[in-house]
Design an enzyme around this catalytic site. Structure first.
Site, PDB file in Angstrom:
ATOM      1  N   ASP A  14       0.820  -1.220   0.000  1.00 39.16           N
ATOM      2  CA  ASP A  14       0.000   0.000   0.000  1.00 39.16           C
ATOM      3  C   ASP A  14       0.853   1.268   0.000  1.00 39.16           C
ATOM      4  OD1 ASP A  14      -2.378  -1.639   0.353  1.00 39.16           O
ATOM      5  OD2 ASP A  14      -1.772  -1.818   2.445  1.00 39.16           O
ATOM      6  N   HIS A  42      -3.756  -1.775  -7.003  1.00 39.93           N
ATOM      7  CA  HIS A  42      -2.974  -0.585  -7.298  1.00 39.93           C
ATOM      8  C   HIS A  42      -3.927   0.511  -7.762  1.00 39.93           C
ATOM      9  CE1 HIS A  42       1.095  -2.853  -7.825  1.00 39.93           C
ATOM     10  NE2 HIS A  42       0.600  -2.897  -6.614  1.00 39.93           N
TER      11      HIS A  42
END
Length: 431
Positions: A14, A42
């Protein structure tokens, strides 16, 4: 001569890899996913439009980029085809520019059923997986019983292997976990439909990549998750089921180490992680809540809230060593705007007062460790969308400079917002 660049996360995932990969693909002709599955999202934001990619490389949003899903990825045909159709609905021509390795292990419904059953069975001891079948699929791969993409195109062979596998996995599902069995006939029919849709996109990805390399094209390898979720080097057992370090490019895409020119490590200006596991700098106070709110720290795939904490230089130092990182990209600097004081963990202290400069190898060994912090003054001015280093507040520049000094590595890129243009590039990895 083209350049071959790897982008990977240096923390627990992340970190903002998707945006940076998308930005760098302006100089790339090829983008490759080489490990993981559809458990990592993503997130890209372009002209105000948010796109979340789970399996398809982030280069797909550039019309002249060829994208590859290499053999190190465990592939859910259902998830991939759903993602393709979603992108096609937004006017993106996916099928002409996406290529999939014949050697990708398949994620099938029984993997997902097993994943969810295990997490439920473990209760409070659960790892906190996404429940998408990633772990069980990698287990089948290592046990040499996995069905792969190439098997889909041989009906009889596929049916025979699937029958044997379902006998095995259904026994575990029904007898141990007391869950319903997965139906063979419906899965076989569905798999044959997937085969027809995937057939035009499959190839020997490694061979294709070496052709691109010989033609002098720039290749970008897009990592998923982060270093400390690596099955070998992460905070075991609170890890993913694949290798997330740079070595995974070699095995997961069939691309030799001497061909890699640059490794870009992505790190947030603070630290986050999702799910269980150790987190030495975690903030459980109002500052942690503020970072989570300003950073919109929720998982792109699961929507789960992320745990937030101060920047951990101890973890980063090891990430740099493990991956021979060439330079860093620091993301989400703007989330720290307005804080009076910032802290960087420069070491850990154990219960006996001993100072540790390296992180332990097992999750349980973190339990009695406390971070040793270095404090720096914060800044009140906004860093959002700044594109020139000298325009940053003096204390923001000092914070970044101190990170460079502690880690002994340059910050080559800086992200100051989710849009492509909200970036400061000090050194282009492709130049």
């Amino acid at each position: 001569m083209g350049k071959n660049v790897v982008v990977l996360g240096t923390q627990w995932g992340d970190e903002g890899k998707g945006k940076i990969v998308d930005l760098l693909t302006q100089d790339a002709q090829v983008v490759v996913r080489y490990q993981g599955g559809h458990n990592a999202g993503h997130t890209l934001k372009i002209n105000g439009v948010k796109t979340v990619l789970r399996l398809i490389p982030s280069g797909m949003l550039r019309p002249n980029v060829t994208c590859y899903v290499a053999n190190g990825v465990v592939l859910s045909p259902q998830a991939l085809l759903s993602e393709i159709k979603e992108l096609e609905g937004n006017g993106i021509n996916v099928r002409e520019r996406l290529r999939i390795s014949l050697a990708c292990p398949l994620i099938l419904p029984y993997h997902i059923a097993l994943d969810k059953a295990r997490e439920t069975h473990m209760g409070k001891s659960a790892i906190g997986t996404t429940g998408r079948g990633i772990g069980p699929a990698y287990e089948d791969k290592v046990a040499r019983r996995a069905l792969r993409v190439g098997d889909l195109f041989h009906r009889d062979r596929f049916a025979n292997k699937l029958t044997e596998l379902l006998d095995y996995h259904n026994f575990v599902l029904t007898q141990y976990f007391k869950q319903p069995a997965v139906d063979l006939e419906s899965l076989l029919d569905e798999s044959l439909q997937w085969a027809e849709e995937l057939r035009p996109m499959v190839c020997d990805v490694s061979a294709c990549l070496h052709e691109h390399r010989k033609q002098g094209e720039n290749i970008l390898f897009e990592g998923a998750q982060g270093v400390y979720l690596d099955i070998d080097h992460g905070t075991y057992p609170y890890v993913t089921s694949s290798n997330t370090c740079v070595g995974s490019v070699i095995n997961g895409a069939g691309f030799g180490p001497r061909y890699i020119d640059y490794v870009l490590g992505i790190t947030k200006a603070y630290t986050t992680r999702v799910g269980g596991g150790p987190f030495p700098t975690e903030l459980l106070d109002d500052v942690g809540k503020r970072i989570a709110e300003r950073g919109q720290e929720f998982g792109a795939v699961t929507g789960r809230p992320r745990r937030c904490g101060w920047f951990d230089a101890v973890l980063l130092k090891r990430s740099i060593e493990l991956n021979s990182i060439s330079g860093l990209c620091v993301t989400k600097l703007d989330v720290l705007d307005g804080l009076e004081v910032l802290r960087i963990a420069v070491a850990y202290k154990d219960r006996d007062g001993n100072i540790l400069s390296r992180p332990p190898l097992a999750a349980d060994d973190f339990n009695d460790l406390l971070p040793v912090y270095e404090e720096l003054p914060g800044w009140q001015e906004s860093t959002a969308d700044v594109t020139v280093m000298s325009d940053l507040p003096a204390n923001a520049r000092a914070y970044l400079k101190r990170i460079e000094e502690i880690l002994g590595i340059p910050i080559d890129m800086l992200s100051t917002g989710p849009e492509r243009d909200s970036t400061i590039t000090l050194r282009d990895p492709f130049l």
